[in-house]
Structures are given as structure tokens and as C-alpha cells.
Scaffold this motif. Structure first.
Motif, short mmCIF file in Angstrom:
data_model
loop_
_atom_site.label_atom_id
_atom_site.label_comp_id
_atom_site.label_asym_id
_atom_site.label_seq_id
_atom_site.Cartn_x
_atom_site.Cartn_y
_atom_site.Cartn_z
N VAL A 138 38.98 41.18 37.11
CA VAL A 138 38.29 39.89 37.06
C VAL A 138 37.76 39.60 38.45
O VAL A 138 38.53 39.49 39.42
N LEU A 139 36.45 39.49 38.57
CA LEU A 139 35.79 39.24 39.85
C LEU A 139 35.70 37.73 40.04
O LEU A 139 34.75 37.07 39.61
N ASN A 140 36.71 37.16 40.69
CA ASN A 140 36.78 35.71 40.86
C ASN A 140 35.98 35.27 42.09
O ASN A 140 35.64 36.08 42.95
N LYS A 141 35.69 33.98 42.13
CA LYS A 141 34.91 33.34 43.21
C LYS A 141 33.49 33.91 43.26
O LYS A 141 32.91 34.11 44.34
N CYS A 142 32.93 34.19 42.09
CA CYS A 142 31.57 34.73 42.05
C CYS A 142 30.53 33.69 42.41
O CYS A 142 29.35 34.03 42.62
N ASP A 143 30.91 32.41 42.48
CA ASP A 143 29.96 31.38 42.87
C ASP A 143 29.70 31.36 44.37
O ASP A 143 28.79 30.66 44.83
N LEU A 144 30.48 32.12 45.13
CA LEU A 144 30.31 32.14 46.58
C LEU A 144 29.35 33.23 47.04
O LEU A 144 29.08 33.33 48.25
N SER A 178 51.65 39.64 26.07
CA SER A 178 51.82 39.10 27.41
C SER A 178 50.71 39.62 28.31
O SER A 178 50.46 40.83 28.37
N ILE A 179 50.05 38.69 29.01
CA ILE A 179 48.95 39.02 29.91
C ILE A 179 49.42 38.72 31.33
O ILE A 179 49.71 37.57 31.66
N GLY A 180 49.53 39.74 32.17
CA GLY A 180 49.97 39.56 33.55
C GLY A 180 48.80 39.51 34.52
O GLY A 180 47.88 40.32 34.44
N PHE A 181 48.84 38.56 35.45
CA PHE A 181 47.81 38.39 36.47
C PHE A 181 48.38 38.85 37.82
O PHE A 181 49.38 38.31 38.30
N ILE A 182 47.75 39.87 38.41
CA ILE A 182 48.20 40.42 39.68
C ILE A 182 47.02 40.45 40.64
O ILE A 182 45.86 40.33 40.24
N GLY A 183 47.32 40.65 41.92
CA GLY A 183 46.25 40.74 42.92
C GLY A 183 46.72 40.27 44.27
O GLY A 183 47.89 39.91 44.48
N TYR A 184 45.79 40.28 45.21
CA TYR A 184 46.07 39.85 46.58
C TYR A 184 46.36 38.36 46.63
O TYR A 184 46.02 37.62 45.69
N PRO A 185 46.99 37.87 47.70
CA PRO A 185 47.15 36.42 47.84
C PRO A 185 45.81 35.72 48.00
O PRO A 185 44.86 36.27 48.55
N ASN A 186 45.74 34.51 47.48
CA ASN A 186 44.59 33.63 47.65
C ASN A 186 43.32 34.18 47.01
O ASN A 186 42.21 33.97 47.50
N VAL A 187 43.46 34.90 45.89
CA VAL A 187 42.28 35.35 45.15
C VAL A 187 42.03 34.49 43.92
O VAL A 187 40.98 34.63 43.29
N GLY A 188 42.98 33.61 43.57
CA GLY A 188 42.74 32.68 42.47
C GLY A 188 43.43 33.03 41.17
O GLY A 188 42.90 32.73 40.10
N LYS A 189 44.60 33.65 41.21
CA LYS A 189 45.31 33.99 39.96
C LYS A 189 45.80 32.73 39.25
O LYS A 189 45.58 32.57 38.04
N SER A 190 46.44 31.84 39.97
CA SER A 190 46.93 30.60 39.36
C SER A 190 45.78 29.70 38.93
O SER A 190 45.88 29.00 37.91
N SER A 191 44.69 29.72 39.67
CA SER A 191 43.53 28.88 39.30
C SER A 191 42.90 29.35 37.99
O SER A 191 42.44 28.54 37.19
N ILE A 192 42.88 30.66 37.75
CA ILE A 192 42.33 31.17 36.50
C ILE A 192 43.20 30.73 35.32
O ILE A 192 42.70 30.33 34.26
N ILE A 193 44.52 30.78 35.49
CA ILE A 193 45.42 30.33 34.41
C ILE A 193 45.23 28.85 34.16
O ILE A 193 45.21 28.40 33.00
#
Length: 530
Positions: A269-275, A328-343
Motif C-alpha cells: 500500500v503506497l500511503n501518503k500519495c497526496d504528497l 486476519s489482515i496484518g499491517f506492517i512497515g516502517y515507523p511513521n508510514v501510516g499503518k494506524s491511520s489506514i486502519i
């Protein structure tokens, strides 16, 4: 008997009786001690302990329960400084036991007898490091310098046809064979595989981390949380930053899933695509889609982008795993990439604590999306791939307020960011280096120290915060080699659109078109109909 003697005896009896009565009247006795009350521990027992009456110890214990505590005595400071303390003696804590002189002499005598009968005592197993063997040996052993080897092992058992000694393993019985083997080993030697060759050089040349906070996201606790999520998830969604997709990918986890968990699906998931511009987002999606299913997303509770596509994909995974009670869908990734914001954007409310700073999520947590789909939030993880301190800070792994020298990383921000955007953001038209930039920005924002000098430390932290939160625009463009490599690939490794066809072709009508905020409601209605 004469009357005179009888009178004397009668007088003595009267005198003794009078003295006993006086002593009885003057004796200090308590009326409570002579009572038969059940609370009197000294009451008479007519049965001599064979009846059903309470014993003296039981009565004292029951009376103790009714007594009031002596607060004055409790508040009083003890005069003895060692009162209530345990005497420090190593015998209490160690595996050591004390031995008096009599037992030591007894053991020494037994040892000497054993040595006389069996030679030099090789049959006794004693560790010289743990026991004072010098105390156990007799005077004869101390004085003797030579050990009687023939008493230990005879000559016939050592040499000759009846020898019992093990023969050493000799690979070569001649000098020519030994030389040939040495040349063969020398030709096959590879210095790159010799771990002992530069063992000490690697330790001396190892880069020491100047700040322990640079190891954020690499602790054992964080990786334990990650593997909990990996084991509990059927589908894994790796959230990456659209501004630096390749820099925020966890290749170690991808290789781990390919090798050890081939049955688990991975989605990017390519998050923060608005930037970043839409054209750059499209190029990255084209490149990443050749490896894994990739979606562009903007995490927002009120105005999200890509929510319908993501829920549609989750719906297809749900149809693919119909044999399970839940997915169960697990969200992983680097810190501050927006995992909790997507949920939070999928639930349209704040169900996970989210903030524009790294390290906000500490532990994994389950969130219910529908009756069959559960989301798992994971703390941010960082795999050590050899990045320097500046690269780690610019990836948004560390909070700016915890940096010891934040001004050290400002020059890299000025080099990577768009100069026009920096001029528009801070209103500084020209600067020579990072120190001059911080000096001008500190004077403009009023962050000064004593003497009128700019507080470069505080200004640098503010600039790094703006960088991490997207106020300073920057992006990593895909290289021409990456674009050409993506064009050479025929198809992605895994196509999520074929999930339903692989499971059951009749379920095509069951898929629903979900756009915007209507996706979640349509998904819940479809599950209620089933």
C-alpha cells in the motif's frame, strides 16, 4: 505426753497458721487469672488436656487477633542499625558449603588410603577449580615430585599387541601424502569464506552508534511483536511511504515470507500519495505491481483516497478464505508510514492511537472490521541495512526531539528538498550552508539564546519535524533502469483479481463495487445477507 509439751506444740501450730493466713492475704494475685473464662489461657483444665477445651496456645493466638497494634512501637526507630537486615555472608547465596576441621581430616585420611591402594588417585573425579585440592592432599603427595605412571597404567596396556590406548587418527602416513594434501587444501582455500581471517579487523572497524536512539525499531521486543503479527495473519499489507517507496520497504520480511510462509499473501500500500504528483505515483505503482499487488492510498477519516479499492481487495481475500471462520489482515512497515491511520480510515473513526510522529504504536492490537475480517496493527519495524544516521533520520524513524545533534542532518534536507518549496515555506531566499540557514531561520522565528544568537538546536528540530510531516516537499523519482526492468516483466507474481476465480467462478456476482465511504457499509450488508 506431758501437758507442757502439748502446750508448746499447740502454740507453734497457731503461730504457723497465723503466718500462712497473713501470707495468703498479702499475695498479689489477679482475679482474671483464677477465672474460668474461655479467653483466659491460665484457666484450670479439669480434664488435663483430654477434653474439648482450647489449649493455651490457641487461646493466646485468638487473643492476639483482638489486640490493637502498638502504633508507638511501630513508629519508633530501631536503635540497632542492623535490625531487620540479613548478615551478608556468601554461604547464603552461593553453592558453597562450609567444612570443619574434623570432617576435612576424615576426608583427607580416606583420600590417602585410596591413593595407596589405587596408585595416584586417577579414579577420583575432583575439579581443581571448584575445590581446594591442596587441602585434601596428604604430606606424602606434597613432598613427592614424580608421579608413578606405571601404577596408573601398565606398560603392556600402553604398548604392544595388548595395548588399550586409543591410536591417534593420522590422515597421512608419509611425507609425500601430507604435502599433496596441504597443496590441495591451499588451492581450495577461499579467503572470503574465512571468518577468522579478519575477525579482529571487523571488530575494530565496526562503526559505533553515536546515539542509541538511532537503533529505534530494531529492538528484540519490536521484532517479537512483528513475528506475532506474521504468525497470526492470513494476509499481510506492507505500508510504504510514497515519497521514498524503496527506502521504506522491509526486504527482510519479504524474503522471510517467500522462504518460510509461501501461503501468506503480501500486498503493498503506497500511503501518503497526496504528497507527491500523480505521475510519480503511477510510475511507482507500475514498478511495484510487477512484484506484489500495489495500491495507492491516502489515509484520512473524512476524505480518504483508495479506500474502495482496498476494501474490494479485502473482500476478495475473504472469498478466497471461505473455509476459515475469519480472516486476519496484518499491517506492517516502517515507523511513521501510516499503518494506524489506514486502519482508522477503514473504520471511519479513531480505533488505533495515531500521531504524525514515529513510535506511537507500542504493541500489536486486533481491530474488528466486519464479522469475518479482523485487522492487526503492528509497531513500526526497521531492519538494519547499513543506513547512516542521516538516512535513518530522514526516513522518519526517530523523533526529532530525541536527537542529540539535529543540526547535523539539515544539510541533507537542503540538498534533497526542492529549493523553491523551502523558499516558499520559510521565506529565506538565499543561504550559504546549513548553519547560515539555521541562523537566518532562528532570527526570523524568534528562537534566540542569550546574546542574540539563534538557537540552532531548536530550529533544526523544527525543520526535521516539518520534513517528517510533509510540510517540506520531497520525493524519490524512479530511475530509468527500474522502469525498464518493470516493462520487461510480463505479469505480476500474484494477481488479486483472480482470487475469486481460483476459489469459485460462480462468486463473480457476489463482488460489489465499493467506492469511497460506501465500501464498508456494502461489505457489511453483503455479509449479513449471507
Amino acid at each position: 505426753m506431758p501437758k507442757r509439751i502439748q502446750a508448746v506444740r499447740r502454740g507453734n501450730f497457731r503461730e504457723n497458721n497465723r503466718k500462712s493466713q497473713i501470707a495468703t492475704r498479702t499475695k498479689k494475685t489477679s482475679a482474671f487469672s483464677r477465672s474460668n473464662a474461655s479467653s483466659n489461657p491460665n484457666r484450670p483444665d479439669p480434664h488435663n488436656g483430654k477434653g474439648h477445651l482450647r489449649s493455651k496456645a490457641t487461646i493466646n493466638r485468638l487473643n492476639m487477633y483482638n489486640e490493637k497494634p502498638n502504633y508507638e512501637k511501630m513508629k519508633k526507630t530501631p536503635t540497632d542499625p542492623m535490625a531487620g537486615r540479613l548478615y551478608s555472608n556468601r554461604k547464603y547465596w552461593g553453592n558453597t558449603r562450609q567444612l570443619d576441621q574434623k570432617e576435612l581430616d576424615k576426608y583427607t585420611t580416606a583420600l590417602n588410603k585410596s591413593l595407596e591402594s589405587k596408585g595416584s588417585g586417577h579414579s577420583i573425579l575432583i575439579s581443581g577449580r571448584k575445590l581446594p585440592v591442596s587441602l585434601l592432599k596428604g604430606a606424602d603427595i606434597k613432598s613427592s615430585k614424580n608421579v608413578k605412571l606405571l601404577d596408573i597404567e601398565s606398560f603392556e596396556d600402553t604398548f604392544g599387541g595388548k595395548a588399550r590406548r586409543k591410536k591417534p587418527r593420522i590422515t597421512s602416513f608419509s611425507l609425500e601424502t601430507l604435502a599433496e594434501k596441504a597443496q590441495k587444501l591451499q588451492s581450495e582455500y577461499n579467503p572470503n569464506k574465512d571468518g577468522d581471517l579478519h575477525k579482529f579487523d571487523m571488530i575494530d572497524a565496526k562503526d559505533k552508534v553515536s546515539d542509541k536512539r538511532m537503533e529505534a525499531g530494531q529492538s528484540k521486543r519490536i521484532w517479537e511483536e512483528l513475528y506475532k503479527v506474521l504468525d497470526s495473519s492470513d494476509v499481510l499489507i506492507q505500508v510504504i511511504d510514497a515519497r521514498d517507496p524503496m527506502g521504506t520497504r522491509v526486504k527482510h520480511v519479504e524474503e522471510h515470507l517467500k522462504k518460510n510462509c509461501p501461503n501468506k499473501h503480501l500486498v503493498l500500500v503506497l500511503n501518503k500519495c497526496d504528497l507527491i504528483p500523480t505521475s510519480v505515483t503511477a510510475k511507482w505503482i507500475k514498478i511495484l505491481s510487477k512484484e506484489y499487488p500495489t495500491l495507492a492510498y491516502k489515509a484520512s477519516i473524512n476524505n480518504p483516497f483508495g479506500k474502495g479499492s482496498l476494501i474490494q481487495l479485502l473482500r476478495q481475500f475473504d472469498n478466497f478464505h471461505k473455509n476459515k471462520k475469519s480472516v486476519s489482515i496484518g499491517f506492517i512497515g516502517y515507523p511513521n508510514v501510516g499503518k494506524s491511520s489506514i486502519i482508522n480510515s477503514l473504520r471511519k473513526k479513531t480505533v488505533c492511537k495515531a500521531a504524525p510522529v514515529p513510535g506511537e504504536t507500542k504493541v500489536w492490537q486486533y481491530i474488528t472490521l466486519t464479522r469475518r475480517i479482523y485487522l492487526i496493527d503492528c509497531p513500526g519495524i526497521v531492519y538494519n541495512i547499513g543506513d547512516d544516521d542521516t538516512e535513518t533520520v530522514l526516513k522518519g524513524v526517530i523523533r526529532p526531539e530525541k536527537l542529540e545533534a539535529p543540526d547535523f542532518h539539515i544539510q541533507a534536507i537542503l540538498d534533497r528538498a526542492d529549493q523553491t518549496n523551502i523558499i516558499e515555506t520559510y521565506g529565506i531566499a538565499k543561504w550559504t550552508d546549513s548553519e547560515d540557514f539555521l541562523e537566518q531561520l532562528g532570527r526570523k522565528t524568534g528562537k534566540l539564546m542569550k546574546g542574540g544568537d539563534a538557537n540552532q538546536n531548536a530550529v533544526a528540530k523544527q525543520v526535521i519535524t516539518d520534513w517528517q510531516r510533509g510540510r517540506i516537499r520531497y520525493m524519490v523519482h524512479p530511475s530509468q533502469a527500474q522502469i525498464e526492468e518493470a516493462e520487461r516483466k510480463e505479469k505480476p507474481v500474484f494477481n488479486p483479481a483472480l482470487l475469486v476465480d481460483l476459489h469459485k467462478k460462480d462468486d463473480e456476482d457476489d463482488l460489489i463495487d465499493m467506492d469511497g465511504d460506501e465500501g464498508l457499509e456494502a461489505l457489511e450488508e453483503a455479509e449479513e445477507i449471507k
